[in-house]
Design an enzyme around this catalytic site. Structure first.
Site, PDB file in Angstrom:
ATOM      1  N   GLU A 273      40.022  32.463  38.462  1.00  0.00           N
ATOM      2  CA  GLU A 273      39.960  33.273  37.242  1.00  0.00           C
ATOM      3  C   GLU A 273      40.273  32.425  36.010  1.00  0.00           C
ATOM      4  O   GLU A 273      39.661  32.582  34.959  1.00  0.00           O
ATOM      5  CB  GLU A 273      40.947  34.456  37.315  1.00  0.00           C
ATOM      6  CG  GLU A 273      40.658  35.465  38.426  1.00  0.00           C
ATOM      7  CD  GLU A 273      39.411  36.314  38.183  1.00  0.00           C
ATOM      8  OE1 GLU A 273      38.754  36.158  37.154  1.00  0.00           O
ATOM      9  OE2 GLU A 273      39.093  37.138  39.071  1.00  0.00           O
ATOM     10  N   ARG A 277      37.349  31.927  33.212  1.00  0.00           N
ATOM     11  CA  ARG A 277      37.577  32.620  31.937  1.00  0.00           C
ATOM     12  C   ARG A 277      38.129  31.679  30.867  1.00  0.00           C
ATOM     13  O   ARG A 277      37.614  31.616  29.754  1.00  0.00           O
ATOM     14  CB  ARG A 277      38.543  33.785  32.127  1.00  0.00           C
ATOM     15  CG  ARG A 277      38.026  34.817  33.109  1.00  0.00           C
ATOM     16  CD  ARG A 277      38.902  36.045  33.144  1.00  0.00           C
ATOM     17  NE  ARG A 277      38.673  36.808  34.369  1.00  0.00           N
ATOM     18  CZ  ARG A 277      38.774  38.118  34.468  1.00  0.00           C
ATOM     19  NH1 ARG A 277      39.120  38.842  33.433  1.00  0.00           N
ATOM     20  NH2 ARG A 277      38.555  38.739  35.612  1.00  0.00           N
ATOM     21  N   ASP A 422      30.072  36.674  46.142  1.00  0.00           N
ATOM     22  CA  ASP A 422      29.018  36.704  45.120  1.00  0.00           C
ATOM     23  C   ASP A 422      28.654  35.371  44.463  1.00  0.00           C
ATOM     24  O   ASP A 422      27.535  34.859  44.602  1.00  0.00           O
ATOM     25  CB  ASP A 422      29.365  37.743  44.034  1.00  0.00           C
ATOM     26  CG  ASP A 422      30.803  37.625  43.492  1.00  0.00           C
ATOM     27  OD1 ASP A 422      31.535  36.717  43.906  1.00  0.00           O
ATOM     28  OD2 ASP A 422      31.184  38.459  42.640  1.00  0.00           O
ATOM     29  N   GLU A 596      27.691  43.001  35.505  1.00  0.00           N
ATOM     30  CA  GLU A 596      26.601  42.424  36.320  1.00  0.00           C
ATOM     31  C   GLU A 596      25.244  43.085  36.084  1.00  0.00           C
ATOM     32  O   GLU A 596      24.214  42.400  36.089  1.00  0.00           O
ATOM     33  CB  GLU A 596      26.958  42.468  37.811  1.00  0.00           C
ATOM     34  CG  GLU A 596      28.080  41.527  38.218  1.00  0.00           C
ATOM     35  CD  GLU A 596      29.478  42.003  37.805  1.00  0.00           C
ATOM     36  OE1 GLU A 596      29.629  43.210  37.508  1.00  0.00           O
ATOM     37  OE2 GLU A 596      30.412  41.180  37.767  1.00  0.00           O
ATOM     38  N   THR A 684      29.781  32.151  35.314  1.00  0.00           N
ATOM     39  CA  THR A 684      29.891  33.487  35.913  1.00  0.00           C
ATOM     40  C   THR A 684      30.670  34.452  35.033  1.00  0.00           C
ATOM     41  O   THR A 684      30.676  35.647  35.279  1.00  0.00           O
ATOM     42  CB  THR A 684      30.494  33.388  37.324  1.00  0.00           C
ATOM     43  OG1 THR A 684      30.274  34.617  38.012  1.00  0.00           O
ATOM     44  CG2 THR A 684      31.983  33.071  37.274  1.00  0.00           C
TER      45      THR A 684
HETATM   46  C1  DMJ Z   1      33.979  38.437  36.081  1.00  0.00           C
HETATM   47  O1  DMJ Z   1      35.247  37.903  35.993  1.00  0.00           O
HETATM   48  C2  DMJ Z   1      33.004  37.441  36.605  1.00  0.00           C
HETATM   49  O2  DMJ Z   1      31.722  37.868  36.298  1.00  0.00           O
HETATM   50  C3  DMJ Z   1      33.134  37.222  38.076  1.00  0.00           C
HETATM   51  O3  DMJ Z   1      32.166  36.363  38.600  1.00  0.00           O
HETATM   52  C4  DMJ Z   1      33.045  38.524  38.806  1.00  0.00           C
HETATM   53  N1  DMJ Z   1      33.910  39.506  38.278  1.00  0.00           N
HETATM   54  C5  DMJ Z   1      34.047  39.695  36.876  1.00  0.00           C
HETATM   55  C6  DMJ Z   1      33.193  40.741  36.250  1.00  0.00           C
HETATM   56  O4  DMJ Z   1      32.854  41.793  37.009  1.00  0.00           O
END
Ligand code: DMJ
Length: 715
Positions: A273, A277, A422, A596, A684
């Site tokens: 995370e 982020r 994912d 998503e 992501t």
């Molecule tokens: C985000 O932190 C990122 O997109 C991650 O890959 C998946 N979960 C969340 C959003 O849903």
């Protein structure tokens, strides 16, 4: 106290001063305003001190005599970018305003940018404190703002007392105006609505929880995740504000990052995370602010200015701490890092195993910072994980969702493209694109996985025939569970991106490389996109649940089996047939403002040009406005139950609401030359990075072992 805009945080005081005449309250409040000015001056002194600190030579500064650097210097010295001067006369003036003017030019700018500017090319001998204006200028700003505020008051701009009144949820007239057709819709106006939603959320956060990592928009409180905070919301939202050209807000965020953000905290944080982020957010802010100085222009960001590398310095500091996660016996990173102690820690559960997606969704960030700094160890450590994962020789490219950092083997057999699985798949294709398609190993792995998804996870629902990606909780020999996390909805867009590499479908089709398989993959992307959209339409609020179940045949239809197709029109009453295919369990009915589906809508719009994807995005946006806005200027909240009207609120604003969901909405309604898909790669967490050539310093340091048709390694 906010130095940039003292009225931002002292608005209540300022308003009251001008409303009350000759009263004790006025005197008190005037005193408070004066005190605020004094505080501002004091604060600006402190900020000046902190600026000095933040421009000390960063830790682990690359050695300028190092041979790696010499190679990179040569490469970058030749690039057009490094030789680029400051802002030229043809570029817009500061604060040049509306989006079209600034962003209309962005597409063309890509053409002239052949490489990346090099952080380590920069001299570190910055003059002290240049980013802080002299105090007398602060005072003048303060006085000017006071006068302006009083004028605004007398012209009736403030119709409500914001300090005492509890305002109802915002109601937007445009939400209920008669629908426009796709052809006549003004997409730039719609995009402005997104900016309004963003600023409402951001301003609420700024007002009630500034500097906190978590924001509760209903109780209007903030919370920290670490003793001094990590900038979780500020850093994650920063590049969205740059893209939206929200200059004063970017300035405030930047000032906080410079003055208050420190990673010297004895605290465990999630490796994944924090990388996607925080590291991702800083890197993308560096990219946008350095390559597109027209966006939210700040003098501090300008080439040669003292603060030019602020985001990158912070990113480098953070990366040096996070990279310790990779110090495991196998090279697969541990789940957490104590950022203050530079110490990795295994997960508390799952026998200490890490999530597979989490260990394989660090590569874009570490490779980009390796490229920017010339520090090869970032690259090597991130890349090594891919080799270890691949050496497990999984069947058909489908990986279990846990992996041991100790020996690099998988734990359990649970296979899914939802949580913990994912972005393993997402980063396969994106790694291939990031280095300008120079690392074919990742394309090969992606293609193998997509074939595996078709073979083992794709099926069709009954009675209507939606295409879904299910799960195999007991491995590929176990049964298919017809469950889709909202997270899986990154797939339609990612599949389309993999087919065209970011070109439009029309452009890609003209190429001699276009295949029948490409055609089939685009069809799969379209069908999955419709399924994800159906999960929104099915809910009472029009906002999808966290998890959706589907009705499938027993045994499930194979991907190649003939099947019905649902109607394109998913409107209609509660009895509409398509609704029978879907079930949402009460415990899964929450909506976390996830990105998503709109992420995929954005890719599908850009790639196919089919206007329906924009329209679906607009409908989704309106549902967010209708059902997630909170009272009293709190912005927007996630929902505990999105399947009742009015919905049950959750009192939490996710940072990805600002970083991803609203950014993708904004991009969906923007002209297509804003961040052209064939020039960038988006991490992501929706943080855009540039694509780049590997150059002489970097190469793919591993090869796949020979394997059979199913992907199993041949001994
Ligand atoms: C985000 O932190 C990122 O997109 C991650 O890959 C998946 N979960 C969340 C959003 O849903």
């Amino acid at each position: 106290m906010n130095v940039r805009d003292p009225f931002g945080l002292h608005r209540k005081s300022a308003l009251s001063i001008f409303r009350t005449t000759a009263s004790r309250a006025a005197i008190d409040l005037t005193e408070r305003a004066v005190e605020a000015s004094v505080n501002a001056i004091e604060k600006s002194k402190q900020v000046a001190d902190n600026f000095d600190m933040s421009f000390a030579v960063p830790k682990n500064v690359p050695s300028f005599g190092n041979p790696q650097r010499i190679v990179e210097d040569r490469v970058w010295g030749n690039s057009a970018v490094t030789s680029r001067g400051g802002r030229g006369p043809s570029q817009p003036a500061k604060n040049s305003g509306m989006f079209g003017e600034v962003q209309g030019r962005v597409g063309n700018l890509f053409d002239n940018r052949e490489g990346l500017p090099m952080y380590k090319d920069k001299p570190y001998a910055y003059p002290a404190s240049q980013r802080v204006r002299p105090i007398w200028r602060r005072k003048r700003t303060l006085l000017t703002a006071l006068v302006l505020l009083s004028l605004l008051y007398y012209f009736g701009v403030f119709s409500q007392r914001r300090d005492t009144a509890v305002s109802p949820k915002p109601v937007w007239g445009w939400l209920h105006s008669s629908p426009e057709s796709s052809k006549t819709a003004d997409w730039l106006k719609r995009r402005e609505r997104v900016v309004e939603a963003f600023t409402l959320s951001w301003d609420a956060y700024e007002r009630y929880a500034w500097g906190y990592d978590v924001f509760h928009p209903i109780s209007k409180k903030g919370e920290q995740m670490t003793p001094k905070g990590m900038g979780w919301i500020i850093v994650d939202a920063l590049d969205t504000m740059i893209l939206m050209n929200l200059t004063s807000r970017v300035a405030h965020a930047r000032e906080w990052i410079s003055a208050s953000l420190t990673y010297d905290q004895d605290q465990d944080v999630s490796t994944f995370e924090t990388t996607i982020r925080m590291l991702g957010g800083l890197l993308s802010a560096h990219y946008l602010s350095s390559q597109f100085p027209e966006m939210a222009p700040l003098a501090e960001d300008d080439p040669g200015a003292a603060g030019e590398d602020l985001y990158l310095e912070k990113a480098k500091d953070l990366a040096d701490r996070l990279v310790t996660a990779f110090d495991s016996p196998s090279g697969v990173p541990y789940a957490s890092v104590n950022i203050g102690k530079y110490e990795a820690l295994p997960a508390h559960d799952e026998g200490g195993a890490s999530s597979t997606a989490e260990t394989t969704t660090l590569q874009l960030e570490f490779k980009y910072i390796a490229k920017l700094t010339g520090e090869k160890y970032f690259w090597d450590k991130a890349e090594k994980v891919m080799e270890v994962v691949d050496n497990n020789g999984v069947q058909d490219g489908l990986v279990p969702i846990y992996i041991h950092a100790t020996d690099g083997t998988f734990r359990g057999h649970n296979i899914r493209l939802g949580s913990r699985g994912d972005s393993y798949y997402e980063y396969l294709i994106k790694q291939y694109l990031q280095t300008n398609k120079q690392e074919s190993v990742y394309l090969e792995m992606w293609n193998e996985s997509l074939r595996g998804v078709r073979k083992h996870l794709v099926t069709y629902t009954e009675p209507s025939g939606f295409t879904i990606i299910g799960e195999r909780p007991n491995g590929l020999q176990g049964s298919l569970s017809p469950k889709m996390d909202h997270l899986v909805c990154f797939m339609p867009g990612t599949i389309a991106l993999s087919v065209t590499g970011g070109l439009t479908e029309a452009e890609a089709k003209k190429r001699s490389t276009w295949t029948k398989q490409n055609e089939a993959d685009m069809q799969l992307a379209r069908e999955l996109m419709q399924t994800c959209w159906a999960t929104y339409k099915w809910m009472a609020t029009g906002l999808a649940a966290e998890i959706t179940y589907f009705n499938i045949a027993n045994p499930p239809l194979a991907e190649s089996a003939p099947h019905r197709r649902p109607t394109d029109n998913l409107d209609g009453d509660a009895q509409a047939e398509w609704r029978k295919d879907i079930t949402v369990h009460a415990m899964d009915a929450h909506n976390l403002q996830r990105p998503e589906t709109v992420e995929s809508l954005f890719y599908m719009w850009r790639i196919t040009g089919d206007i329906k994807y924009r329209e679906w995005g607009w409908e989704m946006f309106k549902s967010f406005m209708n059902y997630t806005a909170v009272q009293d200027g709190g912005g927007f909240s996630s929902l505990s139950d999105a399947n009742v009207v009015p919905p049950v609120m959750r009192d939490n604003m996710e940072s990805f609401w600002l970083a991803e969901t609203l950014k993708y909405m904004y991009l969906l309604f923007s002209p297509n030359d804003l961040l052209p898909l064939d020039k960038i790669v988006i991490n992501t967490e929706a943080h855009p990075f540039p694509r780049f050539d590997m150059g002489q310093l970097f190469s793919t340091g591993w090869k796949r072992k020979p394997r059979d048709a199913e992907g199993k390694i041949i001994k």
